[in-house]
Design a protein around this motif. Structure first.
Motif, PDB file in Angstrom:
ATOM      1  N   ALA A   1       0.822  -1.207   0.000  1.00 39.05           N
ATOM      2  CA  ALA A   1       0.000   0.000   0.000  1.00 39.05           C
ATOM      3  C   ALA A   1       0.858   1.260   0.000  1.00 39.05           C
ATOM      4  O   ALA A   1       2.013   1.246   0.426  1.00 39.05           O
ATOM      5  N   MET A   2       0.256   2.350  -0.491  1.00 36.05           N
ATOM      6  CA  MET A   2       0.911   3.658  -0.470  1.00 36.05           C
ATOM      7  C   MET A   2      -0.158   4.727  -0.304  1.00 36.05           C
ATOM      8  O   MET A   2      -1.189   4.684  -0.963  1.00 36.05           O
ATOM      9  N   VAL A   3       0.095   5.686   0.598  1.00 34.75           N
ATOM     10  CA  VAL A   3      -0.797   6.830   0.790  1.00 34.75           C
ATOM     11  C   VAL A   3      -0.399   7.921  -0.188  1.00 34.75           C
ATOM     12  O   VAL A   3       0.783   8.225  -0.336  1.00 34.75           O
ATOM     13  N   GLU A   4      -1.394   8.515  -0.863  1.00 31.57           N
ATOM     14  CA  GLU A   4      -1.118   9.572  -1.839  1.00 31.57           C
ATOM     15  C   GLU A   4      -1.602  10.945  -1.384  1.00 31.57           C
ATOM     16  O   GLU A   4      -0.904  11.930  -1.551  1.00 31.57           O
ATOM     17  N   SER A   5      -2.816  11.032  -0.826  1.00 34.92           N
ATOM     18  CA  SER A   5      -3.362  12.336  -0.450  1.00 34.92           C
ATOM     19  C   SER A   5      -4.534  12.152   0.499  1.00 34.92           C
ATOM     20  O   SER A   5      -4.947  11.031   0.785  1.00 34.92           O
TER      21      SER A   5
ATOM     22  N   GLY B   1      -2.175  -1.964  12.102  1.00 31.40           N
ATOM     23  CA  GLY B   1      -2.091  -1.555  13.494  1.00 31.40           C
ATOM     24  C   GLY B   1      -0.674  -1.404  14.008  1.00 31.40           C
ATOM     25  O   GLY B   1      -0.468  -1.082  15.173  1.00 31.40           O
ATOM     26  N   VAL B   2       0.345  -1.612  13.145  1.00 32.52           N
ATOM     27  CA  VAL B   2       1.740  -1.563  13.581  1.00 32.52           C
ATOM     28  C   VAL B   2       2.599  -0.706  12.662  1.00 32.52           C
ATOM     29  O   VAL B   2       3.233   0.251  13.095  1.00 32.52           O
ATOM     30  N   ASP B   3       2.636  -1.055  11.378  1.00 34.71           N
ATOM     31  CA  ASP B   3       3.562  -0.433  10.435  1.00 34.71           C
ATOM     32  C   ASP B   3       2.903   0.718   9.672  1.00 34.71           C
ATOM     33  O   ASP B   3       1.816   0.563   9.129  1.00 34.71           O
ATOM     34  N   ALA B   4       3.583   1.866   9.615  1.00 36.35           N
ATOM     35  CA  ALA B   4       3.070   3.011   8.864  1.00 36.35           C
ATOM     36  C   ALA B   4       3.157   2.738   7.371  1.00 36.35           C
ATOM     37  O   ALA B   4       4.167   2.241   6.875  1.00 36.35           O
TER      38      ALA B   4
ATOM     39  N   ILE C   1      -0.361  13.154   8.960  1.00 38.49           N
ATOM     40  CA  ILE C   1      -1.150  11.931   9.057  1.00 38.49           C
ATOM     41  C   ILE C   1      -0.324  10.725   8.625  1.00 38.49           C
ATOM     42  O   ILE C   1       0.272  10.718   7.551  1.00 38.49           O
ATOM     43  N   ARG C   2      -0.303   9.710   9.467  1.00 46.73           N
ATOM     44  CA  ARG C   2       0.326   8.422   9.152  1.00 46.73           C
ATOM     45  C   ARG C   2      -0.712   7.331   9.379  1.00 46.73           C
ATOM     46  O   ARG C   2      -1.379   7.313  10.408  1.00 46.73           O
ATOM     47  N   CYS C   3      -0.853   6.404   8.432  1.00 45.63           N
ATOM     48  CA  CYS C   3      -1.847   5.343   8.540  1.00 45.63           C
ATOM     49  C   CYS C   3      -1.164   4.000   8.780  1.00 45.63           C
ATOM     50  O   CYS C   3      -0.149   3.694   8.154  1.00 45.63           O
ATOM     51  N   MET C   4      -1.703   3.228   9.704  1.00 46.81           N
ATOM     52  CA  MET C   4      -1.217   1.898  10.036  1.00 46.81           C
ATOM     53  C   MET C   4      -2.329   0.900   9.718  1.00 46.81           C
ATOM     54  O   MET C   4      -3.256   0.737  10.499  1.00 46.81           O
TER      55      MET C   4
ATOM     56  N   PHE D   1       5.006  11.059  -1.406  1.00 46.89           N
ATOM     57  CA  PHE D   1       6.012  12.094  -1.169  1.00 46.89           C
ATOM     58  C   PHE D   1       6.160  12.238   0.342  1.00 46.89           C
ATOM     59  O   PHE D   1       6.536  11.296   0.995  1.00 46.89           O
ATOM     60  N   ASP D   2       5.833  13.379   0.896  1.00 50.03           N
ATOM     61  CA  ASP D   2       5.808  13.538   2.345  1.00 50.03           C
ATOM     62  C   ASP D   2       4.465  13.039   2.867  1.00 50.03           C
ATOM     63  O   ASP D   2       3.499  12.932   2.119  1.00 50.03           O
ATOM     64  N   ALA D   3       4.397  12.785   4.174  1.00 46.09           N
ATOM     65  CA  ALA D   3       3.125  12.378   4.766  1.00 46.09           C
ATOM     66  C   ALA D   3       2.112  13.503   4.565  1.00 46.09           C
ATOM     67  O   ALA D   3       2.450  14.675   4.695  1.00 46.09           O
TER      68      ALA D   3
END
Length: 162
Positions: free
Chosen positions: A16-20, A99-102, A93-96, A107-109
């Motif tokens: 997974a990857m967070v974009e926006s 429940g453990v790993d961000a 914002i950081r998503c786990m 780019f940046d969070a």
């Protein structure tokens, strides 16, 4: 050799990857639903998923991190409520998802700001009515609007405001 049998336990592998995020700003006084956009979110979601909101900026040095449970709604979207820190400020914002790993960010969070809703004042809306069958440009006058890409809500959905 060893004999193995099904225990009913599962392990999910995801990339997974967070974009926006859907919000650039929200009121500090109350939680608001926020959508986190990305790719590769396990769906249906994993139990124990959450997002951690970390105060950023020197004016927020005394604010504590906030953790909110999150729900994966698709492989590209995650829903979480903003922390409502009561004092306006900026959050990272950081998503786990497990429940453990961000989850890494493109780019940046992502980050967003909270503002003092009690300072926002509305003076007038022109015109005050219009037909359902066509688009209408409204002029809303007031003070202390935050510059976060304003969205107005109406009964049939949302409209973008500038």
């Amino acid at each position: 050799g060893q004999c193995f049998f099904s225990s009913g336990l599962n392990y999910v592998v995801y990339n997974a990857m967070v974009e926006s995020v859907s919000l650039l700003g929200a009121p500090a006084e109350t939680p608001v639903a926020m959508t986190v956009y990305g790719e590769g979110f396990p769906y249906p979601g994993l139990s124990g998923a959450f997002c951690r909101f970390r105060a950023i900026g020197t004016e927020n040095a005394d604010r504590l991190d906030q953790t909110r449970s999150a729900t994966t709604t698709s492989t590209t979207e995650l829903e979480v409520d903003t922390p409502a820190g009561q004092v306006p400020g900026q959050w990272e914002i950081r998503c786990m998802l497990n429940g453990v790993d961000a989850v890494p960010s493109l780019f940046d969070a992502p980050s967003f700001g909270e503002y003092d809703l009690s300072l926002v004042q509305l003076f007038s809306v022109q015109p005050t009515a219009g037909p359902v069958s066509s688009a209408i440009t409204l002029t809303i006058q007031g003070s202390n609007f935050a510059d976060y890409g304003v969205t107005c809500r109406e009964a049939a959905g949302q409209v973008e405001a500038t």
